[in-house]
Motif scaffolding. Structure first.
Motif, short mmCIF file in Angstrom:
data_model
loop_
_atom_site.label_atom_id
_atom_site.label_comp_id
_atom_site.label_asym_id
_atom_site.label_seq_id
_atom_site.Cartn_x
_atom_site.Cartn_y
_atom_site.Cartn_z
N UNK A 126 79.26 13.32 74.49
CA UNK A 126 80.16 12.90 75.55
C UNK A 126 80.63 11.47 75.26
N UNK A 127 81.93 11.29 75.24
CA UNK A 127 82.53 9.98 74.98
C UNK A 127 83.40 9.61 76.17
N UNK A 128 83.21 8.42 76.74
CA UNK A 128 84.07 7.99 77.86
C UNK A 128 85.54 7.95 77.46
N UNK A 129 86.40 8.20 78.43
CA UNK A 129 87.85 8.18 78.19
C UNK A 129 88.35 6.77 77.93
N UNK A 130 87.70 5.78 78.49
CA UNK A 130 88.08 4.39 78.29
C UNK A 130 87.50 3.87 76.97
N UNK A 131 88.33 3.36 76.05
CA UNK A 131 87.83 2.89 74.76
C UNK A 131 86.77 1.79 74.89
N UNK A 132 86.94 0.87 75.83
CA UNK A 132 85.95 -0.20 76.00
C UNK A 132 84.60 0.38 76.43
N UNK A 134 83.60 3.41 75.78
CA UNK A 134 83.10 4.14 74.61
C UNK A 134 82.39 3.20 73.64
N UNK A 135 82.97 2.01 73.44
CA UNK A 135 82.33 1.02 72.56
C UNK A 135 81.01 0.54 73.15
N UNK A 136 80.97 0.34 74.47
CA UNK A 136 79.72 -0.10 75.11
C UNK A 136 78.62 0.96 74.94
N UNK A 137 79.00 2.22 75.15
CA UNK A 137 78.01 3.29 74.97
C UNK A 137 77.58 3.43 73.52
N UNK A 138 78.51 3.26 72.60
CA UNK A 138 78.17 3.30 71.18
C UNK A 138 77.22 2.15 70.85
N UNK A 139 77.49 0.97 71.36
CA UNK A 139 76.61 -0.19 71.14
C UNK A 139 75.21 0.09 71.69
N UNK A 140 75.14 0.73 72.85
CA UNK A 140 73.84 1.07 73.43
C UNK A 140 73.10 2.07 72.54
N UNK A 141 73.83 3.03 71.98
CA UNK A 141 73.22 4.00 71.07
C UNK A 141 72.73 3.31 69.79
N UNK A 142 73.51 2.34 69.31
CA UNK A 142 73.11 1.59 68.11
C UNK A 142 71.82 0.82 68.40
#
Length: 184
Positions: A126-132, A134-142
């Motif tokens: 699941x990826x948020x519709x808002x790019x910012x 999505x980047x925050x969630x990706x950073x959390x996953x990293x």
């Protein structure tokens, strides 16, 4: 992500089964042969390598999902994704006899490519519709992946622990670049 848990469990079970089968003999000896300390250490390292590579493969899948959902982020994420792909390969390679590297023999089969498992799909991420967002969630996953690699240091043999520490430090840098590094 329950798939990671099941995959790690299956990997550990396979390593245990292999060790049990290696102990069986047909020479009429009583009971199975007990694995040596070196065999137990090699099996533990193989299981750790498989878990670590799977954890990073899951992160790679998340990068792919974000790029798929937000193609405008592809150029920004490309170098970070390439780094994670290289880490997947390095984490899966090698064995107790050699440090991870291109010429090292492998106790755990290296993936044929650094792509996520074909059984896993971008549709399940699941990826948020808002790019910012999505980047925050990706950073959390990293960060979560880096934390997992850091925790694995406690049971890793010295050479592999150095690799895990390096990968975890790289994750911290990636998380910074995904959040603070994009401001300015």
């Amino acid at each position: 992500m329950t798939t990671v848990g099941r995959r790690a469990l299956l990997t550990a079970g396979a390593a245990g089964t292999a060790m049990t089968l290696a102990g069986c003999t047909s020479g009429g000896e009583e009971g199975p042969r007990k694995p040596t300390a070196a065999e137990r250490a090699a099996a533990a390292e193989a299981a750790l390598r498989a878990r670590s590579a799977t954890t990073s493969r899951d992160l790679l899948l998340r990068y792919d999902a974000v790029v798929h959902a937000h193609p405008a982020l592809a150029a920004r994420l490309a170098p970070l994704r390439a780094s994670v792909a290289a880490q997947v390969k390095a984490l899966a390679e090698g064995g107790t006899a050699a440090a991870p590297g291109p010429a090292a023999s492998s106790s755990v089969p290296a993936p044929s490519s650094a792509s996520p498992s074909p059984s896993r799909s971008l549709a399940f991420v699941r990826v948020p519709a808002d790019p910012a967002a999505a980047l925050r969630e990706l950073a959390a996953a990293v960060r979560a992946t880096a934390d997992t690699h850091t925790a694995a240091l406690l049971t890793a043999p010295p050479e592999y622990a150095r690799l895990l520490a390096s990968v975890a430090a790289s994750g911290a840098a990636h998380a910074y670049l995904l959040t603070e590094g994009g401001r300015g």
